[in-house]
Write an enzyme that holds these catalytic residues in place. Structure first.
Site, PDB file in Angstrom:
ATOM      1  N   ARG A 181      -3.488   6.424   0.899  1.00  0.00           N
ATOM      2  CA  ARG A 181      -4.015   7.753   1.679  1.00  0.00           C
ATOM      3  C   ARG A 181      -3.305   8.462   2.595  1.00  0.00           C
ATOM      4  NH1 ARG A 181      -9.553   5.533   4.424  1.00  0.00           N
ATOM      5  NH2 ARG A 181      -8.278   3.484   4.324  1.00  0.00           N
TER       6      ARG A 181
ATOM      7  N   ARG B  12       0.826  -1.180  -0.187  1.00  0.00           N
ATOM      8  CA  ARG B  12       0.026   0.062   0.015  1.00  0.00           C
ATOM      9  C   ARG B  12       0.830   1.227  -0.295  1.00  0.00           C
ATOM     10  NH1 ARG B  12      -3.438  -0.648   4.568  1.00  0.00           N
ATOM     11  NH2 ARG B  12      -4.201  -2.506   3.681  1.00  0.00           N
TER      12      ARG B  12
ATOM     13  N   TYR C  18     -14.718 -12.868   1.523  1.00  0.00           N
ATOM     14  CA  TYR C  18     -15.319 -11.470   1.139  1.00  0.00           C
ATOM     15  C   TYR C  18     -16.472 -11.996   0.414  1.00  0.00           C
ATOM     16  CZ  TYR C  18     -12.141  -7.756   1.905  1.00  0.00           C
ATOM     17  OH  TYR C  18     -11.472  -6.579   2.410  1.00  0.00           O
TER      18      TYR C  18
ATOM     19  N   ARG D 288      -7.873  11.202  -5.564  1.00  0.00           N
ATOM     20  CA  ARG D 288      -8.968  10.786  -5.029  1.00  0.00           C
ATOM     21  C   ARG D 288     -10.085  11.960  -4.874  1.00  0.00           C
ATOM     22  NH1 ARG D 288     -11.800   8.561  -4.089  1.00  0.00           N
ATOM     23  NH2 ARG D 288     -12.045   7.172  -2.048  1.00  0.00           N
TER      24      ARG D 288
ATOM     25  N   ASP E 281      -7.172  -3.236  -6.987  1.00  0.00           N
ATOM     26  CA  ASP E 281      -7.749  -3.643  -5.635  1.00  0.00           C
ATOM     27  C   ASP E 281      -7.981  -5.396  -5.986  1.00  0.00           C
ATOM     28  OD1 ASP E 281      -9.096  -2.949  -3.149  1.00  0.00           O
ATOM     29  OD2 ASP E 281     -10.785  -4.175  -4.102  1.00  0.00           O
TER      30      ASP E 281
END
Length: 354
Positions: A40, A36, A161, A49, A85
């Site tokens: 962010r 990652r 998931y 974003r 992703d």
């Protein structure tokens, strides 16, 4: 035009410290990249974003390449990782996926055998072409001396998931499904493996030099359940990846059955911070390892970061084949300067130690 034009006789990614470590070859220093690393915590990523949604960013190759290369250049890592992703492959299978503030949600969870039968084959070549274009554009724009890592979610993590409909603490729906209808479970895993095998091979053909398989949730299983319900499918996926590109098999919570996890195959085993790296190296023998600083250490003062990093570097240096990384992804509030300090420290450490 690439921000890093090729230079005649310049070193290529095949000879990079990262690729040598993946193959267990000696290195002048330990290579480092971070899961990652485009995220962010970085101002440049947040600026992108503000203009587009997460899914739009993933589905726009130019933007995906931009954030991946910007992060690589900003922190100076030894490899880039594709910006994408793990759940994208579930949409063409018929899953109703939505990314919300609290995390991804699948509005039509798989709960019975009929749900598995209704799932479509992923057909990545037709349905995920934007990912392969993002690989090509990232490869074109990044430093030609550095490798690009492609990736996918592992069959177990993706199946969880699909069954849970999102994140979970105890994975009761997943385990109930496994225990109640093992035939349907294995059919689901086989369907995932078919799509993922094509997906990774197409990333490699598009320009990825290595691939990582993320099994972020596999640590919820007992060793016996891992052997019965997961290992055959992880092994089938890794065996289906075309020779030439190293495979990193990463899992969290795998310390109780690390040797069995490694038995799925691949070139590198990624370990989280819940196991001492020296212990992992001892248990895995000559197999290359990746890891494993706790991401929360990056919130500490520089001296503590360096202290912990050096401890891991020393444990990894007992034999060739160590890639420095975190035990999981960079957390959103991480100070970007601490990330840069960590990368620089790791890259300078063994040069001084020689």
């Amino acid at each position: 035009m690439s921000a890093h034009p090729a230079v005649e006789n310049a070193p290529r990614y095949e000879d990079s410290a990262f690729m040598r470590a993946c193959r267990g070859l000696p290195n002048a220093r330990t290579p480092v990249w971070l899961m990652r690393q485009a995220g962010r915590y970085m101002r440049e990523y947040r600026a992108v974003r503000e203009k587009v949604s997460f899914i739009e960013l993933c589905r726009t190759p130019d933007l995906a390449a931009e954030v991946a290369v910007t992060a690589l250049d900003a922190i100076g890592a030894d490899a880039a990782i594709l910006f994408s992703d793990i759940l994208l492959i579930l949409q063409p299978m018929g899953m109703d996926l939505e990314y919300l503030e609290g995390g991804p949600v699948l509005h039509n969870p798989v709960r019975v055998a009929l749900d598995v039968e209704r799932l479509r084959e992923a057909e990545p070549r037709e349905n995920l072409a934007f990912v392969f274009e993002a690989v090509r554009k990232t490869r074109e724009r990044m430093n030609p001396a550095l490798p690009l890592i492609g990736f996918c979610g592992a069959p177990f993590t993706l199946a969880s998931y699909m069954i849970e409909g999102g994140g979970s603490r105890n994975f009761e729906n997943t385990k109930r499904f496994m225990y109640a209808d093992s035939g349907a479970w294995h059919a689901l895993m086989e369907k995932l493996v078919r799509g993922l095998t094509v997906y990774l091979n197409e990333q490699i053909r598009a320009g990825a030099q290595a691939v990582q398989i993320f099994d972020s949730w596999v640590g919820c299983l007992s060793p016996g359940d891992f052997r019965e319900f997961v290992l055959p499918h992880s092994r089938a996926l890794i065996a289906g990846i075309e020779a030439g590109a190293p495979v990193i098999h990463f899992g969290t919570g795998t310390a109780p059955y690390l040797e069995t996890f490694a038995g799925a195959g691949g070139d590198v085993v990624g370990v989280d911070f819940r196991v001492e790296l020296a212990d992992a190296r001892e248990r895995l023998g000559d197999m290359a390892v990746q890891g494993n600083l706790d991401p929360c250490v990056l919130f500490a003062q520089a001296e503590r970061i360096f202290e912990r990093a050096e401890d891991i570097l020393r444990q990894g240096a007992v034999r060739p084949g160590h890639i420095f990384n975190l035990g999981h992804g960079i957390l959103p509030g991480t100070p970007v300067d601490n990330v840069k300090r960590l990368i620089a420290f790791v890259q300078e450490w063994e040069a001084e130690a020689e």
